[in-house]
Design a protein around this motif. Structure first.
Motif, mmCIF file in Angstrom:
data_model
loop_
_atom_site.group_PDB
_atom_site.id
_atom_site.type_symbol
_atom_site.label_atom_id
_atom_site.label_comp_id
_atom_site.label_asym_id
_atom_site.label_seq_id
_atom_site.Cartn_x
_atom_site.Cartn_y
_atom_site.Cartn_z
ATOM 1 N N LEU A 1 39.604 46.216 42.002
ATOM 2 C CA LEU A 1 41.059 46.349 41.944
ATOM 3 C C LEU A 1 41.714 44.983 41.805
ATOM 4 O O LEU A 1 42.619 44.804 40.982
ATOM 5 C CB LEU A 1 41.576 47.072 43.192
ATOM 6 N N ALA A 2 41.256 44.009 42.582
ATOM 7 C CA ALA A 2 41.837 42.667 42.531
ATOM 8 C C ALA A 2 41.636 42.022 41.151
ATOM 9 O O ALA A 2 42.557 41.412 40.604
ATOM 10 C CB ALA A 2 41.231 41.788 43.619
ATOM 11 N N ALA A 3 40.458 42.188 40.585
ATOM 12 C CA ALA A 3 40.182 41.613 39.263
ATOM 13 C C ALA A 3 40.983 42.319 38.175
ATOM 14 O O ALA A 3 41.482 41.687 37.238
ATOM 15 C CB ALA A 3 38.689 41.690 38.961
ATOM 16 N N GLY A 4 41.130 43.632 38.305
ATOM 17 C CA GLY A 4 41.766 44.430 37.265
ATOM 18 C C GLY A 4 43.260 44.221 37.086
ATOM 19 O O GLY A 4 43.811 44.590 36.058
ATOM 20 N N VAL A 5 43.934 43.633 38.062
ATOM 21 C CA VAL A 5 45.371 43.380 37.871
ATOM 22 C C VAL A 5 45.599 42.200 36.933
ATOM 23 O O VAL A 5 46.691 42.066 36.367
ATOM 24 C CB VAL A 5 46.130 43.172 39.203
ATOM 25 N N ASP A 6 44.570 41.356 36.739
ATOM 26 C CA ASP A 6 44.712 40.179 35.873
ATOM 27 C C ASP A 6 43.951 40.273 34.557
ATOM 28 O O ASP A 6 44.320 39.622 33.585
ATOM 29 C CB ASP A 6 44.249 38.928 36.628
#
Length: 138
Positions: A61-66
């Protein structure tokens, strides 16, 4: 400090003929499962007419926002200004929802306060699991 974070979000279901314009969903993070996040969808928002919950990595989730992340059942990627797309792949098909990136970032910040990124292994409860295993073996 609570070990469980629940944050309601409004997700927009991407479909040819959506039954609901926006879908109320809940992001969840529990210190007892420190590597995972969950997103829960209520019965009216699902094809099955039952509550649905997806669990996947907090790191995803953290990687996918960027940048686009994920190659399996859950994929996350930025979409335009201020939106993040979450794709959920199942045998029945693919569900695609848009969530405000600011809501996801706020959720991730709250999760960071409960379990700092990179420290998840410290919250696994291995001692308790080992004690239970040894008790059951005896």
């Amino acid at each position: 400090m609570s070990t469980l974070i629940e944050q309601p979000v409004q997700a927009r279901l991407v479909a040819p003929a959506p039954r609901m314009e926006t879908v109320p969903a809940t992001l969840r993070y529990d210190r007892e499962d420190p590597f995972a996040v969950r997103i829960d969808f209520p019965a009216p928002a699902t094809l099955e007419g039952a509550d649905v919950s997806w669990a996947f990595g907090r790191e995803l989730l953290a990687a996918g926002v960027d940048a686009p992340a994920g190659v399996g059942d859950v994929r996350v990627r930025p979409y335009g200004y201020g939106r993040t797309v979450m794709e959920f792949h199942a045998e029945e098909g693919v569900a695609v929802v848009h969530v405000r990136t600011s809501e996801i970032r706020r959720f991730l910040e709250r999760a960071q306060d409960v379990v700092p990124e990179g420290r998840e292994h410290l919250f696994l409860g291995l001692d308790q699991d080992l004690t239970e295993l040894l008790r059951d073996a005896g």
